[in-house]
Design an enzyme around this catalytic site. Structure first.
Site, mmCIF file in Angstrom:
data_model
loop_
_atom_site.group_PDB
_atom_site.id
_atom_site.type_symbol
_atom_site.label_atom_id
_atom_site.label_comp_id
_atom_site.label_asym_id
_atom_site.label_seq_id
_atom_site.Cartn_x
_atom_site.Cartn_y
_atom_site.Cartn_z
ATOM 1 C CB CYS A 54 -0.931 0.000 1.208
ATOM 2 S SG CYS A 54 -1.822 -1.557 1.374
ATOM 3 N N GLY A 112 -7.134 -3.087 -12.572
ATOM 4 C CA GLY A 112 -7.726 -4.086 -11.677
ATOM 5 C C GLY A 112 -6.795 -5.261 -11.469
ATOM 6 C CB THR A 164 -9.779 -24.631 0.170
ATOM 7 O OG1 THR A 164 -9.104 -25.822 0.614
ATOM 8 C CG2 THR A 164 -8.837 -23.446 0.274
ATOM 9 C CB SER A 165 -13.265 -27.756 -1.756
ATOM 10 O OG SER A 165 -12.171 -27.593 -2.635
ATOM 11 C CB ALA A 223 -5.208 -10.312 -6.845
ATOM 12 C CD GLU A 230 -12.211 3.890 -15.159
ATOM 13 O OE1 GLU A 230 -11.204 3.612 -14.498
ATOM 14 O OE2 GLU A 230 -13.024 3.029 -15.570
HETATM 15 P P1 FAD Z 1 -0.262 -10.185 -1.458
HETATM 16 O O1 FAD Z 1 0.004 -9.226 -0.390
HETATM 17 O O2 FAD Z 1 -0.262 -9.695 -2.865
HETATM 18 O O3 FAD Z 1 0.791 -11.365 -1.325
HETATM 19 C C1 FAD Z 1 0.759 -12.471 -2.154
HETATM 20 C C2 FAD Z 1 2.168 -12.984 -2.351
HETATM 21 O O4 FAD Z 1 2.088 -14.321 -2.778
HETATM 22 C C3 FAD Z 1 2.915 -12.241 -3.445
HETATM 23 O O5 FAD Z 1 4.083 -11.640 -2.919
HETATM 24 C C4 FAD Z 1 3.256 -13.304 -4.462
HETATM 25 O O6 FAD Z 1 4.553 -13.176 -4.990
HETATM 26 C C5 FAD Z 1 3.146 -14.580 -3.660
HETATM 27 N N1 FAD Z 1 2.800 -15.755 -4.465
HETATM 28 C C6 FAD Z 1 1.761 -15.887 -5.320
HETATM 29 N N2 FAD Z 1 1.742 -17.128 -5.849
HETATM 30 C C7 FAD Z 1 2.787 -17.792 -5.319
HETATM 31 C C8 FAD Z 1 3.294 -19.095 -5.493
HETATM 32 N N3 FAD Z 1 2.711 -19.954 -6.302
HETATM 33 N N4 FAD Z 1 4.389 -19.441 -4.813
HETATM 34 C C9 FAD Z 1 4.999 -18.574 -3.965
HETATM 35 N N5 FAD Z 1 4.551 -17.308 -3.765
HETATM 36 C C10 FAD Z 1 3.468 -16.933 -4.430
HETATM 37 N N6 FAD Z 1 -5.150 -2.298 0.155
HETATM 38 C C11 FAD Z 1 -5.682 -1.482 1.085
HETATM 39 O O7 FAD Z 1 -6.513 -1.933 1.881
HETATM 40 N N7 FAD Z 1 -5.325 -0.164 1.155
HETATM 41 C C12 FAD Z 1 -4.404 0.379 0.319
HETATM 42 O O8 FAD Z 1 -4.070 1.571 0.422
HETATM 43 C C13 FAD Z 1 -3.841 -0.458 -0.668
HETATM 44 N N8 FAD Z 1 -2.939 0.041 -1.548
HETATM 45 C C14 FAD Z 1 -2.360 -0.803 -2.452
HETATM 46 C C15 FAD Z 1 -1.422 -0.281 -3.329
HETATM 47 C C16 FAD Z 1 -0.804 -1.106 -4.251
HETATM 48 C C17 FAD Z 1 0.195 -0.532 -5.202
HETATM 49 C C18 FAD Z 1 -1.136 -2.492 -4.282
HETATM 50 C C19 FAD Z 1 -0.470 -3.396 -5.272
HETATM 51 C C20 FAD Z 1 -2.084 -3.007 -3.438
HETATM 52 C C21 FAD Z 1 -2.713 -2.166 -2.513
HETATM 53 N N9 FAD Z 1 -3.680 -2.655 -1.639
HETATM 54 C C22 FAD Z 1 -4.242 -1.815 -0.708
HETATM 55 C C23 FAD Z 1 -4.141 -4.044 -1.696
HETATM 56 C C24 FAD Z 1 -3.420 -4.903 -0.682
HETATM 57 O O9 FAD Z 1 -2.057 -4.727 -0.821
HETATM 58 C C25 FAD Z 1 -3.822 -6.351 -0.899
HETATM 59 O O10 FAD Z 1 -5.207 -6.462 -0.707
HETATM 60 C C26 FAD Z 1 -3.118 -7.293 0.048
HETATM 61 O O11 FAD Z 1 -1.729 -7.186 -0.073
HETATM 62 C C27 FAD Z 1 -3.548 -8.731 -0.245
HETATM 63 O O12 FAD Z 1 -2.837 -9.594 0.548
HETATM 64 P P2 FAD Z 1 -2.544 -11.075 0.046
HETATM 65 O O13 FAD Z 1 -1.758 -11.706 1.140
HETATM 66 O O14 FAD Z 1 -3.790 -11.706 -0.391
HETATM 67 O O15 FAD Z 1 -1.653 -10.920 -1.247
#
Ligand code: FAD
Length: 550
Positions: free
Chosen positions: A42, A244, A273-274, A114, A180
């Site tokens: 973020c 997105g 999960t399932s 994502a 947009e």
């Molecule tokens: P992530 O934090 O994305 O972590 C997933 C990790 O899994 C990644 O590092 C990836 O490399 C790893 N991965 C994936 N597949 C594999 C695999 N097969 N093997 C090993 N590793 C793997 N949210 C807010 O609420 N407020 C904000 O201000 C905000 N700003 C954002 C700004 C930016 C630029 C971005 C990109 C996102 C922002 N978000 C914000 C969204 C927020 O960062 C995400 O919702 C949050 O990080 C999701 O967490 P997560 O653990 O699901 O995934």
């Protein structure tokens, strides 16, 4: 007990740390494809824009700090390429060496997040076209800007990340174009609420291309030549694609785990999960929308962190902790404004056929007699039957974040607009008002529900056939008013009732809706058919794009 976690950022790192706090003896392994774990996604736009100067401060934890404090085995550059559910194993590829190996698990938590959508536009893979997800992405954008010193940039997609990048690039002195596809910025909001942001962006020199798609990217002298669906062409030194994100479900799908209708990993309310030995959290999963009850993809950091904690408890303690769902509560800064959202928007409620009423209020962040008060526009959505709050959108200066969080708490507690009128909120002149903006939004909604006033929305005056009555002062009226409006200041209204028609509806308005409400009350109690324009000329002028500054 061996817990393996795929993905080590928001959801994954939260799960790992919680698991350790709950079970000192468990073996905990984080497998992360990228270079970093637990980094501040973020914060990335603010790092690009230079507000966050120190790259190191983006790294909330490192593999070393997680190992030292939590005794977690963190392996970066480690891509999990398959899951063998029957054997309880994952296959890992070390990206730096190419070595592949298997790792067993008792419980597995998937937190893969994502990935940014890259639309199938010719040239989307050219140098100078970027997406932003992680620290290396941010560093690439920063290096490009620093080395090439482009004069302009084009951002595709006006969601949260797009808007943050627009601001950051503007801050660096670039002329920014924002493209947009839909005809508004920040599509999570209703168009009327978002129209305040449109003005702010334009005032800060951003060139908006709304209702327009980017259709091609080509190399040009300036960097890139971007073709747009309206036939225009823009030259930009770099392009940010922020259209997105798509849940990373490849691994789960290949392992035969169920996906939901929205394309995310299907989990139950225990984040399971399932497969009962595999949990999933964060941007990759579908969660319940607490207002509509539907399963949705909600890609935000707060839910990811909370889900990580719940999944860890359930995985290592065998607990039955529940994630009830999400409200999608969010806030974004757009130059001098903040825009925030919680629950469902009016357009979403309409799409789902959920009956709702709307009230607009324009209050101030704190008592207006204390210097520096800033306007705060609140659009509140509520059920006509019992006043249950369904959603809210707020645009304003300081204090927007506090009010959206109050409303998020109220929705979580199942409160109605009547409850908002009773909230006992802190007040001293530098901070708030004796009638807080949240109380005010409750009063306005209560008046609508109790039939004290019939509300008209900003798109109703045009072509309504009603008499449009402006009850502001002549000076305010002279500075700009609704087409064909008649000016009769509120304080003169009672003496002039005989000049008004009794056989025609009267749409009363003022600046923000308060004097209009009083006017409508006077008229309706004297036998006129009167409605008040919700949010007054402030909402009307922003939403219609009238260009009036009121
Ligand atoms: P992530 O934090 O994305 O972590 C997933 C990790 O899994 C990644 O590092 C990836 O490399 C790893 N991965 C994936 N597949 C594999 C695999 N097969 N093997 C090993 N590793 C793997 N949210 C807010 O609420 N407020 C904000 O201000 C905000 N700003 C954002 C700004 C930016 C630029 C971005 C990109 C996102 C922002 N978000 C914000 C969204 C927020 O960062 C995400 O919702 C949050 O990080 C999701 O967490 P997560 O653990 O699901 O995934």
């Amino acid at each position: 007990m061996k817990l393996v976690i795929v993905g080590g950022v928001a959801g994954g790192a939260s799960a790992a740390a919680r698991a350790r706090r709950m079970d000192e003896k468990a073996e905990i392994v984080i497998l992360e494809r990228g270079e970093h774990v637990s980094f501040a996604n973020c914060g990335l736009p603010y790092f690009v824009g230079g507000e966050i100067r120190d790259r190191g401060s983006l790294l909330v934890q490192t593999p070393q700090s997680l190992a030292r404090r939590f005794r977690i085995d963190v392996r970066t550059h480690s891509d999990v390429i398959s899951i063998d559910r029957a054997a309880g194993k994952v296959k890992v590829r070390e990206l730096q060496t190419g070595r592949e190996y298997e790792e067993t698990y008792d419980k597995l938590i998937l937190a893969p997040g994502a990935s940014p959508v890259v639309p199938p536009i010719p040239g989307a893979d050219l140098p100078g076209v970027f997406t932003l997800r992680n620290v290396p992405d941010a560093e690439r954008i920063k290096a490009w800007v620093e080395s090439r010193k482009p004069a302009s940039a084009l951002v595709v997609g006006a969601g949260f990340i797009g808007l943050e990048m627009v601001e950051s690039l503007s801050r660096l002195g670039l002329k920014v174009h924002l493209v947009e596809m839909v005809d508004q910025v920040l599509p999570v909001l209703d168009a009327d609420a978002a129209s305040f942001l449109k003005v702010e962006l334009q005032d800060n020199g951003v060139k908006l291309h709304l209702g327009v798609q980017a259709t091609s990217f080509e190399l040009a002298s300036e960097g890139l030549r971007v073709g747009l669906s309206d036939g225009s062409v823009v030259e930009a030194g770099l392009v940010i694609l922020s259209v997105g994100v798509r849940p990373e479900t490849g691994l789960a799908k290949a392992a035969g785990l169920e996906l939901g209708a929205r394309g995310g990993i299907r989990v139950d309310d225990r984040m399971r999960t399932s497969d009962p030995d595999i949990y999933a959290v964060g941007d990759a999963v579908e969660v319940r929308d607490l207002v509509t009850g539907n399963m949705e993809l909600i890609a935000l950091a707060g839910p990811a962190n909370r889900q990580g904690r719940i999944a860890a408890d359930n995985a290592v303690l065998g607990a039955e902790r529940i994630f009830k769902g999400s409200l999608g509560t969010s806030v974004v800064r757009v130059f001098n404004l903040a825009a925030a959202h919680v629950g469902a928007s009016a357009k979403r409620l309409a799409r789902l056929g959920i009956e709702h009423r709307v009230s607009w209020t324009h209050s101030y962040s704190h008592a207006t007699y204390y210097p520096g008060a800033q306007r705060m526009s609140i659009k509140l959505l509520f059920a006509p039957s019992d006043g249950r709050i369904l959603g809210a959108q707020i645009v304003g200066g300081e204090g927007v974040d506090k009010r959206i969080d109050i409303l998020a708490t109220a929705i979580t507690a199942g409160m109605s607009v009547y409850d908002l009128t009773e909230l006992d909120l802190a007040y001293a002149p530098p901070f708030g008002a004796a009638k807080d903006p949240v109380n005010m939004s409750g009063y306005a909604a209560q008046n609508v529900l109790e039939g004290k006033v019939e509300a008209a929305q900003w798109d109703e005056p045009a072509g309504s056939g009603a008499l449009i009555l402006d009850v502001r002062t002549p000076m305010e009226f002279a500075a700009g008013h609704l087409p064909e409006a008649l000016n009769l200041p509120l304080d003169d209204l009672r003496e002039n009732l005989d000049t008004l028609p009794r056989d025609r509806e009267i749409l009363v308005y003022c600046r923000v809706g308060l004097r209009g409400y009083i006017g409508a009350r006077i008229l309706s109690q004297n036998g006129f058919q009167a409605r008040n324009l919700s949010g007054g000329i402030v909402t009307w002028s922003a939403a219609t794009g009238s260009g009036l500054r009121v």
